[in-house]
Each structure stands twice: as C-alpha cells, then as structure tokens.
Design a protein around this motif. Structure first.
Motif, short mmCIF file in Angstrom:
data_model
loop_
_atom_site.label_atom_id
_atom_site.label_comp_id
_atom_site.label_asym_id
_atom_site.label_seq_id
_atom_site.Cartn_x
_atom_site.Cartn_y
_atom_site.Cartn_z
N ALA A 130 -3.72 1.79 3.03
CA ALA A 130 -3.27 2.18 3.95
C ALA A 130 -4.39 2.68 4.74
O ALA A 130 -4.79 2.40 6.79
N LYS A 131 -5.57 3.37 4.58
CA LYS A 131 -6.61 3.21 4.96
C LYS A 131 -7.26 1.92 6.05
O LYS A 131 -7.78 2.07 6.85
N ASP A 132 -7.54 0.71 4.99
CA ASP A 132 -8.25 -0.01 5.66
C ASP A 132 -7.10 -0.31 7.23
O ASP A 132 -7.89 -1.36 8.10
N TYR A 133 -5.96 -0.83 6.66
CA TYR A 133 -4.43 -0.99 7.75
C TYR A 133 -4.92 0.07 8.60
O TYR A 133 -4.67 -0.53 10.50
N ASN A 171 8.59 -2.26 8.22
CA ASN A 171 7.42 -2.39 9.23
C ASN A 171 7.40 -0.48 9.41
O ASN A 171 7.14 0.18 10.21
N LEU A 172 5.90 -0.91 8.44
CA LEU A 172 5.97 0.76 7.81
C LEU A 172 4.83 0.63 7.17
O LEU A 172 4.47 -0.05 6.38
N ILE A 173 3.60 1.87 7.60
CA ILE A 173 2.44 1.94 6.42
C ILE A 173 2.54 3.68 6.09
O ILE A 173 2.63 4.22 6.62
N VAL A 174 2.88 3.64 4.43
CA VAL A 174 2.46 4.81 3.75
C VAL A 174 1.02 5.04 3.25
O VAL A 174 0.57 3.87 2.77
N ARG A 175 0.78 5.64 3.78
CA ARG A 175 -1.11 6.20 3.39
C ARG A 175 -0.96 6.93 2.13
O ARG A 175 0.02 6.21 1.26
N ASP A 176 -2.59 6.30 1.98
CA ASP A 176 -2.86 6.53 0.17
C ASP A 176 -2.48 7.90 -0.24
O ASP A 176 -2.56 7.59 -1.43
N GLY A 177 -2.41 8.86 0.23
CA GLY A 177 -1.83 9.86 -0.81
C GLY A 177 -0.38 10.44 -0.93
O GLY A 177 -0.11 11.25 -1.50
N GLY A 178 0.42 8.65 -0.45
CA GLY A 178 1.26 9.63 -0.49
C GLY A 178 2.33 10.21 0.26
O GLY A 178 1.88 10.80 1.03
N VAL A 217 1.44 -0.95 -0.04
CA VAL A 217 -0.10 -0.26 0.11
C VAL A 217 0.71 1.29 -0.17
O VAL A 217 2.22 1.48 0.65
N GLY A 218 0.51 2.38 -0.27
CA GLY A 218 1.18 3.76 -0.33
C GLY A 218 0.70 4.37 -1.50
O GLY A 218 1.52 3.77 -3.18
N GLY A 219 0.93 5.70 -1.63
CA GLY A 219 0.19 6.21 -2.53
C GLY A 219 1.25 7.10 -3.43
O GLY A 219 2.67 6.42 -2.55
N PRO A 220 1.64 7.72 -3.82
CA PRO A 220 3.47 8.20 -4.81
C PRO A 220 3.50 9.33 -4.32
O PRO A 220 3.76 10.25 -3.36
N ALA A 221 5.30 8.89 -4.65
CA ALA A 221 6.17 10.44 -3.91
C ALA A 221 5.93 11.26 -4.95
O ALA A 221 6.19 10.96 -6.12
N ASP A 222 6.86 12.49 -4.73
CA ASP A 222 6.75 13.32 -5.25
C ASP A 222 7.85 13.35 -6.11
O ASP A 222 7.79 13.03 -7.56
N PHE A 223 8.65 12.60 -5.93
CA PHE A 223 9.86 11.85 -6.36
C PHE A 223 10.77 11.09 -5.75
O PHE A 223 11.09 10.90 -4.26
#
Length: 301
Positions: free
Chosen positions: A266-269, A66-73, A28-34
């Motif tokens: 990520a929101k589900d998590y 051991n990390l969750i990146v949110r859906d907005g990145g 899971v995890g949204g985009p990184a700008d860079f």
C-alpha cells in the motif's frame, strides 16, 4: 473480550487478524482485527450491535475494488458482504443486496431483456460500493437508474433513502458524507431487446479489455477526471507511464491505472500516487484528485 465475542456472535464467520490483501483487488492491505462475513441481515445486525455495545469501530469493505487498504490494516471489525448477494427481478425493477457483484447484476438484467445497466457490465466491485461511489462508465452512472437504497447507519438503524436524496455527483453520494452503509438497492430499467443488449455489453467489454490492464491487480481508475482534461492523458504527457515505486507501476497500457506487478505494498501505491500528482501539477498545472479510497493504518502508526 474474545470470549465475549465468540459467545455473543456464535455461528457467525469471524476471522481474527486476517490479512486483507487476500480480499482486495490491489492485493495489498494489512490485517483486520476481526473480519466478519455475515450470511444475512440478522447476522449483520448482531455484529453491529455487539461492536457498538463494546465501543469497537466497524466498517464495511464491500468488494474492495476501488480501494487501497494500508499496510497496518484496520482496527476493529471489517464486515464483508460477499454472502449478502441476492438479486431479484420484479417487472422492470432489479433489487440487489449490497454484496451482489455489479457485473453479475448487469448479466441478470440482460437475461431478463432489461436495458439501462449495460454501462456497468465491466465495472468490478459490488452493488453497495457502486451506489456509494456513484460508479459509472461510458456515459452511464448509477444515478441514472437508482430508485432507492436501503442503508444502515453507524448507530445500527436501517432506513430507505430515495434516489433524489442521494445528492449524486461525479463519483459521489450523500453516503460518503453521512457514513451510511448500503444494504440493498433498487434500480429501474426499461424493456429492451436481448440481442441488442448483449451486443452493447460485448462492445463495452471489448473496449475495456483493449484499454485497461486487467491482467494485473489494480485499484481501478486512480484519479478523478479533472475538469476539461483526462487524467490518463495528463499522466502520459508527463512521461510517467512505466514509472515504478517498489512493486507498483503506472500502467504502460493505460496511464490512469496503477498495477501491482511485483508484490507491491500500500505504501508503494501511496508514494506513487503522490509522485504522479506532483509531476502532473509541475508539468500541466493541473492538480489530480484521487478517486480511489485509501483507508486503514500505515505500518508505523
């Protein structure tokens, strides 16, 4: 600004608006700008210098186990150390760059008949993340073997921190308070017997395979161990195994894990973590504290 980025950071692998779910253990995890992949410390210093000059936020993602990146990145630069992964051995000292795989580092120790690193033989993630979190399992932890770590400050300065300065605690180090990033770490091991080391690593790997849901994407152990209790046991006793939010489920194999079984987000998590904390507190009076780091922006931000 993109033109300046391409000009100043020419030759460095940088991907624009790259979905981070391609790189996280949770998927899971949204985009990184860079999203940047420096090949060496020189490229790393160029990225950090550019980001600081342009007032662009930056962070290191490590192996994202051991990390969750949110859906907005994540805004700004996300730096991955995959290519900074050299492991060297000098006598009883192993030095590993931050991007080195933790499991692979334990295998290097075994190859050289060095003992003390066996506890980590099944822990996913990177050396940098392991030092940052004081990773541990089966009675061992990074604090027991670390000599020193070379770190990068937010200002881009490199310094060495002795193990005694790390203020290690349960899944904690001073790095979490100061925001420093591990570049490399030195570990002191002891001479051992190759066969005995192999047998211990095989035993711990077998235990992990028996108990943990390794067949699904997950963020590892979700909660810290509460004093006098085991998180998995409390979750199980609250009747939460198999409970699901969206595509994420409390593992039926080990209640301390949450697994992504059907394109979860990520929101589900986060929603499932909140539900588990509330139910366990209601059932046992114990308030669980997440061990997993949750970073980035929600889609509504």
């Amino acid at each position: 600004m993109l033109n300046k980025l391409h000009e100043d950071l020419k030759g460095i692998d940088i991907r624009i608006d790259e979905p981070l779910k391609k790189y996280t253990y949770t998927k899971v995890g949204g985009p990184a700008d860079f999203l940047a992949f420096p090949r060496n410390r020189y490229e790393l210093s160029r990225i950090v210098r550019f980001a600081n000059q342009e007032n662009i936020p930056w962070m290191v993602l490590g192996n994202a186990s051991n990390l969750i990146v949110r859906d907005g990145g994540i805004r700004g630069f996300v730096i991955m150390f995959d290519k900074l992964n050299t492991i060297t051995v000098d006598g009883y000292i192993i030095e590993a760059e931050a991007g080195a795989n933790l499991i692979e580092t334990t295998r290097v120790a075994r190859f050289h008949s060095l003992t003390g690193f066996e506890f980590a033989c099944g822990i996913p993630g990177s050396i940098g993340g392991a030092v940052y979190m004081n990773a541990g399992a089966y009675g061992g932890e990074i604090a027991h073997i670390l000599v020193s770590a070379q770190v990068l400050s937010k200002a881009g300065e490199v310094r060495t921190i002795d193990a005694r300065e790390m203020k290690f605690g349960y899944r904690h180090s001073i790095l979490q308070d100061e925001g420093d990033i591990v570049i490399s770490a030195k570990f002191a091991l002891k001479p051992g017997d190759y066969t005995l080391i192999s047998q211990e690593m095989d035993r711990l790997t077998h235990l992990r395979q028996l108990k943990q849901p390794l067949e699904y994407p997950s963020c590892g152990s979700v909660f810290k161990r509460p004093v006098g209790h085991f998180a998995g046991q409390l979750i199980s006793e609250a009747g939460l195994q198999g409970v699901r939010v969206g595509g994420v489920e409390v593992s039926k194999k080990h209640a301390g894990f949450m697994v992504n079984i059907a394109d979860g987000t990520a929101k589900d998590y986060e929603d499932l973590i909140a539900q588990v904390i509330a139910r366990v507190e209601e059932k046992s009076g114990v308030t669980l504290e997440p061990e997993v780091r949750i970073i980035g922006e929600s889609e509504s931000d």
